[in-house]
Design a protein around this motif. Structure first.
Motif, PDB file in Angstrom:
ATOM      1  N   VAL A  12      53.249  72.886  28.665  1.00 14.72           N
ATOM      2  CA  VAL A  12      52.103  71.996  28.905  1.00 14.72           C
ATOM      3  C   VAL A  12      51.989  70.617  28.507  1.00 14.72           C
ATOM      4  O   VAL A  12      52.649  70.220  27.720  1.00 14.72           O
ATOM      5  N   THR A  13      51.654  69.842  29.466  1.00 12.57           N
ATOM      6  CA  THR A  13      51.524  68.539  29.190  1.00 12.57           C
ATOM      7  C   THR A  13      50.038  67.818  29.430  1.00 12.57           C
ATOM      8  O   THR A  13      49.369  68.408  30.352  1.00 12.57           O
ATOM      9  N   ALA A  14      49.899  66.968  28.566  1.00  9.51           N
ATOM     10  CA  ALA A  14      48.387  66.454  28.528  1.00  9.51           C
ATOM     11  C   ALA A  14      48.033  65.466  29.729  1.00  9.51           C
ATOM     12  O   ALA A  14      47.037  65.442  30.131  1.00  9.51           O
ATOM     13  N   SER A  15      49.246  64.532  29.898  1.00  7.49           N
ATOM     14  CA  SER A  15      48.736  63.581  31.003  1.00  7.49           C
ATOM     15  C   SER A  15      50.014  63.360  31.642  1.00  7.49           C
ATOM     16  O   SER A  15      51.371  63.492  31.393  1.00  7.49           O
ATOM     17  N   TYR A  16      49.914  62.754  32.916  1.00  2.00           N
ATOM     18  CA  TYR A  16      51.197  62.457  33.739  1.00  2.00           C
ATOM     19  C   TYR A  16      50.857  61.221  34.521  1.00  2.00           C
ATOM     20  O   TYR A  16      49.649  61.091  35.347  1.00  2.00           O
ATOM     21  N   SER A  17      51.812  60.453  34.793  1.00  2.00           N
ATOM     22  CA  SER A  17      51.592  58.979  35.780  1.00  2.00           C
ATOM     23  C   SER A  17      52.546  59.365  36.670  1.00  2.00           C
ATOM     24  O   SER A  17      53.699  59.513  36.806  1.00  2.00           O
ATOM     25  N   ALA A  18      52.118  59.548  38.121  1.00  2.00           N
ATOM     26  CA  ALA A  18      52.942  60.085  39.280  1.00  2.00           C
ATOM     27  C   ALA A  18      53.143  58.721  40.435  1.00  2.00           C
ATOM     28  O   ALA A  18      52.331  58.185  40.662  1.00  2.00           O
ATOM     29  N   GLU A  19      54.461  58.317  40.309  1.00  2.00           N
ATOM     30  CA  GLU A  19      54.546  57.285  41.414  1.00  2.00           C
ATOM     31  C   GLU A  19      54.670  57.703  42.777  1.00  2.00           C
ATOM     32  O   GLU A  19      55.132  58.592  43.246  1.00  2.00           O
ATOM     33  N   LEU A  20      53.840  57.166  43.754  1.00  2.00           N
ATOM     34  CA  LEU A  20      53.549  57.662  45.172  1.00  2.00           C
ATOM     35  C   LEU A  20      54.381  56.802  45.846  1.00  2.00           C
ATOM     36  O   LEU A  20      54.001  55.664  46.013  1.00  2.00           O
ATOM     37  N   LYS A  21      55.328  57.366  46.656  1.00  2.00           N
ATOM     38  CA  LYS A  21      56.309  56.568  47.436  1.00  2.00           C
ATOM     39  C   LYS A  21      55.890  56.464  48.947  1.00  2.00           C
ATOM     40  O   LYS A  21      55.505  57.493  49.320  1.00  2.00           O
ATOM     41  N   PRO A  22      56.144  55.441  49.595  1.00  2.00           N
ATOM     42  CA  PRO A  22      55.641  55.354  51.090  1.00  2.00           C
ATOM     43  C   PRO A  22      56.210  56.278  51.545  1.00  2.00           C
ATOM     44  O   PRO A  22      57.426  56.555  51.565  1.00  2.00           O
ATOM     45  N   VAL A  23      55.927  57.018  52.495  1.00  2.00           N
ATOM     46  CA  VAL A  23      56.639  58.107  53.539  1.00  2.00           C
ATOM     47  C   VAL A  23      57.162  57.467  54.706  1.00  2.00           C
ATOM     48  O   VAL A  23      58.144  58.123  55.465  1.00  2.00           O
ATOM     49  N   ASP A  24      56.618  56.445  55.018  1.00  2.00           N
ATOM     50  CA  ASP A  24      57.315  55.545  56.199  1.00  2.00           C
ATOM     51  C   ASP A  24      56.834  54.071  56.138  1.00  2.00           C
ATOM     52  O   ASP A  24      56.383  53.564  55.057  1.00  2.00           O
ATOM     53  N   ASP A  25      57.482  53.164  57.193  1.00  2.00           N
ATOM     54  CA  ASP A  25      56.964  51.853  57.084  1.00  2.00           C
ATOM     55  C   ASP A  25      55.967  51.440  57.888  1.00  2.00           C
ATOM     56  O   ASP A  25      55.766  50.342  58.310  1.00  2.00           O
ATOM     57  N   ARG A  26      55.213  52.284  58.102  1.00  2.00           N
ATOM     58  CA  ARG A  26      54.105  52.138  59.258  1.00  2.00           C
ATOM     59  C   ARG A  26      52.870  51.395  58.683  1.00  2.00           C
ATOM     60  O   ARG A  26      52.482  51.291  57.547  1.00  2.00           O
ATOM     61  N   VAL A  27      52.348  50.131  59.309  1.00  2.00           N
ATOM     62  CA  VAL A  27      51.333  49.365  59.021  1.00  2.00           C
ATOM     63  C   VAL A  27      50.137  49.545  60.101  1.00  2.00           C
ATOM     64  O   VAL A  27      50.433  49.631  61.076  1.00  2.00           O
TER      65      VAL A  27
END
Length: 205
Positions: free
Chosen positions: A66-81
């Motif tokens: 059991v973990t109280a909190s978390y910070s997840a890094e969201l990585k780009p799925v591609d280089d689309r603009v």
């Protein structure tokens, strides 16, 4: 960046109706050859399509205790603009004005993205969660909510222009346990890529 954070995001279909235009097109003014502004034209919208695109996601997340909190890094799925665009704008009407008219038609809470904006997933995008009871496998993702629509603009004198708008109405993030399937397209795609194969989220994708 315009955006919202939530567990799920809905998408809907809007049927086009006539909306009074506050901008102008131009037409020939009699035989003198001069262009004359056309005011109080109307937009007829059709083919409105709202979609979600997955822009970023986390690595597979597994909390063994059991973990109280978390910070997840969201990585780009591609280089689309993503860049807003308007094709076939009436003569004398700026692309931004056409996008504003679409936003008024859709009754959006925040203005739609204008021609000068662009949306590209950032390398330092994080999702933070604090519930006090995190345990097991989870998935996190980022998305952009795109909007496309066809229009016909009719001047008071009868001159018409037809075109298409492509823009977006917001961005956001989601976070769910792999035991729960997401209601939105981007979330289901993220679950398929990061959750265990036998989990409810992966099977629901």
């Amino acid at each position: 960046m315009r955006g919202t954070v939530g567990r799920v995001c809905g998408a809907g279909l809007v049927v086009g109706v006539l909306v009074a235009g506050l901008t102008a097109c131009t037409g020939d003014a009699g035989g003198d050859g001069k262009a004359e502004a056309c005011t109080n034209g109307t937009y007829a919208w059709s083919g409105v399509r709202r979609t979600q695109k997955l822009t970023a996601m986390s690595d597979p997340l597994l909390f063994e205790k059991v973990t109280a909190s978390y910070s997840a890094e969201l990585k780009p799925v591609d280089d689309r603009v993503y860049r807003p665009s308007v094709t076939g704008a009436p003569r004398g009407v700026r692309a931004a004005a056409v996008i504003t008219a679409l936003g008024r038609h859709l009754k959006v809470e925040e203005p739609l993205a204008g021609p000068s904006e662009r949306e590209v997933a950032q390398e330092d995008h994080f999702f933070e969660i604090a519930t006090g009871d995190l345990k097991g496998a989870y998935y996190a993702w980022g998305y952009v909510r795109l909007v496309e629509a066809d229009f016909t603009y009719t001047c008071a004198g009868g001159e018409r222009a037809t075109g298409r708008v492509r823009t977006w109405e917001g961005t956001g993030s989601g976070f769910l346990p792999c035991s729960e399937s997401s209601d939105d397209t981007a979330g289901r795609l993220a679950a398929r890529r990061t959750c265990p194969a036998g989990s409810a989220a992966a099977q629901g994708a």
